[in-house]
Enzyme design. Structure first.
Site, short mmCIF file in Angstrom:
data_model
loop_
_atom_site.label_atom_id
_atom_site.label_comp_id
_atom_site.label_asym_id
_atom_site.label_seq_id
_atom_site.Cartn_x
_atom_site.Cartn_y
_atom_site.Cartn_z
N GLN A 95 4.15 17.05 9.44
CA GLN A 95 4.23 18.28 8.65
C GLN A 95 5.18 18.12 7.47
O GLN A 95 4.76 18.09 6.33
CB GLN A 95 4.65 19.45 9.54
CG GLN A 95 4.44 20.80 8.88
CD GLN A 95 4.51 21.94 9.88
OE1 GLN A 95 4.65 21.75 11.09
NE2 GLN A 95 4.42 23.15 9.38
N ASP A 96 6.47 18.01 7.75
CA ASP A 96 7.43 17.74 6.68
C ASP A 96 8.58 16.93 7.26
O ASP A 96 8.68 16.76 8.48
CB ASP A 96 7.92 19.03 6.00
CG ASP A 96 8.74 19.93 6.90
OD1 ASP A 96 8.65 19.80 8.14
OD2 ASP A 96 9.47 20.78 6.37
N PRO A 97 9.43 16.36 6.42
CA PRO A 97 10.50 15.48 6.92
C PRO A 97 11.47 16.23 7.83
O PRO A 97 11.62 17.45 7.74
CB PRO A 97 11.20 15.01 5.64
CG PRO A 97 10.20 15.21 4.55
CD PRO A 97 9.42 16.42 4.94
N VAL A 117 12.17 18.02 1.89
CA VAL A 117 12.60 19.25 2.56
C VAL A 117 14.06 19.51 2.21
O VAL A 117 14.81 18.57 1.92
CB VAL A 117 12.41 19.14 4.10
CG1 VAL A 117 13.42 18.15 4.71
CG2 VAL A 117 12.48 20.48 4.79
N ASN A 167 10.24 23.23 6.43
CA ASN A 167 9.15 23.70 5.57
C ASN A 167 9.61 24.34 4.26
O ASN A 167 8.82 25.02 3.59
CB ASN A 167 8.24 24.71 6.32
CG ASN A 167 7.47 24.06 7.44
OD1 ASN A 167 6.91 22.98 7.27
ND2 ASN A 167 7.44 24.70 8.59
#
Length: 231
Positions: free
Chosen positions: A69-71, A133, A139
């Site tokens: 999804q994101d770091p 991020v 997010n």
């Protein structure tokens, strides 16, 4: 704002494949938003690791895509590879569960490190949907436009390459299925490996299924055993 292609520090085969994205206006907007975010606070991963997944896994070597999804947004965690943390950093819960599934699937004992570089060097593109991020804010860069870029990565791989395995865990990852030509690639889906996720990740057997598919298409299977990787 348009980005100067010479300023984009990324592995050459990816620079060529994604040239149209780097020269687009939306990518210039991403750069501007990143500059502002860095002025306002801490951004992860460090700038030199934003394209780490691409630098470790050139375009023509991609065999598998694992979409995150994101770091990670804690100190010293994010390294530009989905689910991966540097050696010496505590292994996050999602990765612990990935290791458990690999043990159940292939009998490979769980490693002491969360560094997945060994997979990346074998052709596993460890791609996050967002590549940056803000510190302690999950997010927080989801509105920067990164998903336009990473969707393009998936579409270009689907169009230009054949017989790639896409491992899509969780609903946001499964939403990318329409970007992939399932007639020429294998898509495997499961719940997200996070302990907080609903649904079944355990028992998915994605790692053995991936290698079976690769072998059937005359590709070298992935050695998922991170104990073979010397830091």
């Amino acid at each position: 704002m348009q980005v100067n292609l010479e300023d984009v520090k990324i592995e050459p085969s990816w620079k060529e494949a994604l040239k149209g994205e780097f020269l687009s206006l939306y990518f210039g907007d991403i750069k501007e938003k990143l500059i502002c975010a860095k002025r306002a606070g801490i951004v992860y991963p460090p700038s030199n690791l934003i394209f780490n997944a691409f630098n470790l896994t050139p375009f023509d070597t991609v065999k598998v895509v694992i979409l995150g999804q994101d770091p990670y947004h804690g100190p010293n965690q994010a390294m530009g590879l989905s689910f991966s943390v540097p050696n010496g950093v505590r292994i996050p819960p999602s990765l612990v569960n990935i290791y458990k599934e690999i043990y159940d699937d292939l009998g490979i004992r769980e490693p002491n490190s969360g560094d997945l570089t060994y997979w990346a060097k074998q052709g596993v593109l460890l791609l996050n949907a967002s590549l940056t991020v803000g510190a302690n804010m999950a997010n927080s860069h989801s509105g920067f436009g990164w998903q336009i870029f990473t969707d393009a990565v998936i579409k270009i791989l689907s169009r230009e390459r054949e017989n790639i395995v896409f491992l899509l865990w969780g609903n946001p990852a499964k939403a990318k299925i329409p970007l992939i030509d399932t007639n020429k690639h294998l898509v495997l889906t499961a719940a997200h490996p996070s302990p907080l996720a609903r649904g079944a990740f355990f028992g998915c057997r994605h790692f053995s299924k991936t290698n079976f598919y690769l072998t059937q298409h005359a590709k070298t299977p992935i050695d998922w055993d991170l104990n073979n990787f010397q830091i």
